[in-house]
Design an enzyme around this catalytic site. Structure first.
Site, PDB file in Angstrom:
ATOM      1  N   TYR A  48       0.812  -1.212   0.000  1.00 48.50           N
ATOM      2  CA  TYR A  48       0.000   0.000   0.000  1.00 48.50           C
ATOM      3  C   TYR A  48       0.849   1.267   0.000  1.00 48.50           C
ATOM      4  O   TYR A  48       0.358   2.339  -0.361  1.00 48.50           O
ATOM      5  CB  TYR A  48      -0.924   0.044   1.226  1.00 48.50           C
ATOM      6  N   HIS A 104       0.899 -11.604   2.009  1.00 47.10           N
ATOM      7  CA  HIS A 104      -0.180 -10.903   1.301  1.00 47.10           C
ATOM      8  C   HIS A 104      -0.903 -11.803   0.301  1.00 47.10           C
ATOM      9  O   HIS A 104      -2.110 -11.684   0.094  1.00 47.10           O
ATOM     10  CB  HIS A 104       0.385  -9.676   0.579  1.00 47.10           C
ATOM     11  N   LEU A 183     -17.646  -4.915   2.679  1.00 47.73           N
ATOM     12  CA  LEU A 183     -18.809  -4.194   2.162  1.00 47.73           C
ATOM     13  C   LEU A 183     -18.748  -4.102   0.640  1.00 47.73           C
ATOM     14  O   LEU A 183     -19.338  -3.205   0.033  1.00 47.73           O
ATOM     15  CB  LEU A 183     -18.882  -2.796   2.796  1.00 47.73           C
ATOM     16  N   ILE A 223     -12.670  -5.637   8.022  1.00 44.62           N
ATOM     17  CA  ILE A 223     -11.880  -4.401   7.992  1.00 44.62           C
ATOM     18  C   ILE A 223     -12.447  -3.455   6.930  1.00 44.62           C
ATOM     19  O   ILE A 223     -11.868  -3.283   5.854  1.00 44.62           O
ATOM     20  CB  ILE A 223     -10.381  -4.681   7.741  1.00 44.62           C
ATOM     21  N   LYS A 225     -13.423   0.016   4.968  1.00 48.05           N
ATOM     22  CA  LYS A 225     -12.651   1.233   4.702  1.00 48.05           C
ATOM     23  C   LYS A 225     -13.575   2.299   4.126  1.00 48.05           C
ATOM     24  O   LYS A 225     -14.433   2.013   3.291  1.00 48.05           O
ATOM     25  CB  LYS A 225     -11.534   0.941   3.700  1.00 48.05           C
ATOM     26  N   SER A 226     -13.402   3.522   4.588  1.00 47.07           N
ATOM     27  CA  SER A 226     -14.092   4.664   4.002  1.00 47.07           C
ATOM     28  C   SER A 226     -13.256   5.903   4.270  1.00 47.07           C
ATOM     29  O   SER A 226     -12.561   5.988   5.283  1.00 47.07           O
ATOM     30  CB  SER A 226     -15.489   4.835   4.606  1.00 47.07           C
TER      31      SER A 226
END
Length: 273
Positions: A48, A104, A183, A223, A225-226
């Site tokens: 990342y 990963h 999500l 986990i 994320k937003s």
């Protein structure tokens, strides 16, 4: 915050904050927002490119380091490069240890890579080690040829691909099932789902909150994320209601065994009729 217990006794928050595809420029601010909202698990990775900013946000938060669970992931293959990569990641993040480091993705030299994680664990640089995107055969290969049991397998898991075949296998081996894209990366499949909206109306919760509560009750670590501060706060506001057994069954019935990303295809072999 509520916690799961890993197979080595380490406690891990039942929900975390993801930083996938968050630019370094935005990471420190977004992680700070997450910590202020109550998150105590932050997920990053060498790939990342934002480990430094994650570490900076943790330092600036004023929260005791022991209260924050930090996960990173290898971008390396083989023993030497992995050992060096762990040290480089710790240096980048400005941390003395990671709470969890995972491979990963399968890379063809997984045993040597994993053995490097084992040695770093023994040296106190990592509090737990594990895998990501490994199917059951790949997990078994690690188990058979290693001394330390993987604590986690982080795999694509969401409403349309709930991964019950892998979930059962991981549970049998006392390995925690962790969901990435919980999500569906904002695709709309969750927030627009009528079953989730119907259940949410009963509790005054959104479809996303219902889905995240589902994971907690099914012993799956999610986990989300937003970058939207309100969504970040909403995603962790899931500890004041419980889904019924019938509601859990309704959500399970939405499983289509369908990948959001189509990768890695090796995971598809886990599906059972």
């Amino acid at each position: 915050m509520e916690y799961f217990e890993l197979n080595n006794g380490v406690k891990i928050p039942v929900i975390g904050y993801g930083t996938y595809l968050t630019s370094p420029r935005m990471t420190e601010k977004s992680v700070s927002t997450a910590l202020e909202a109550g998150y105590r698990l932050i997920d990053t990775a060498q790939n990342y490119g934002n480990e430094h900013e994650v570490g900076a946000a943790i330092k600036k938060s004023g929260i005791n380091r022991s209260e924050i669970f930090v996960t990173s992931k290898t971008q390396t293959s083989g023993y030497r490069s992995t050992k060096a990569g762990i040290d480089a990641s710790l240096d980048a993040a400005g941390l003395d240890y990671f709470d969890l480091m995972i491979i990963h993705w399968p890379n063809g030299n997984d045993l040597e890579t994993y053995h490097a994680l084992e040695d770093a664990y023994q040296e106190g640089k990592l509090r737990a080690i594990g895998l990501s995107n490994f199917n059951h055969l790949q997990v078994q290969e690690i188990i058979k040829n290693s001394q330390i049991m993987p604590a986690i397998d982080q795999i694509e898991t969401h409403l349309r691909w709930q991964q019950w075949g892998m979930h059962e296998f991981l549970a049998q081996n006392n390995i925690l099932h962790e969901a990435w894209a919980p999500l569906e990366e904002g695709s709309g499949s969750v927030i627009g789902n009528e079953t989730l909206k119907q259940i949410g109306a009963k509790y005054g919760k959104s479809a996303a909150q219902v889905m995240l509560r589902f994971y907690v009750q099914e012993h799956i670590l999610a986990i989300p994320k937003s970058l939207n501060p309100q969504h970040v706060k909403d995603d962790i506001d899931i500890f004041d209601f419980n889904l019924t057994e019938d509601e859990l069954k309704m959500i399970k019935a939405e499983d289509q065994k369908s990948s959001e990303s189509g990768w890695p295809t090796s995971m598809m072999m886990e599906e059972k009729d």
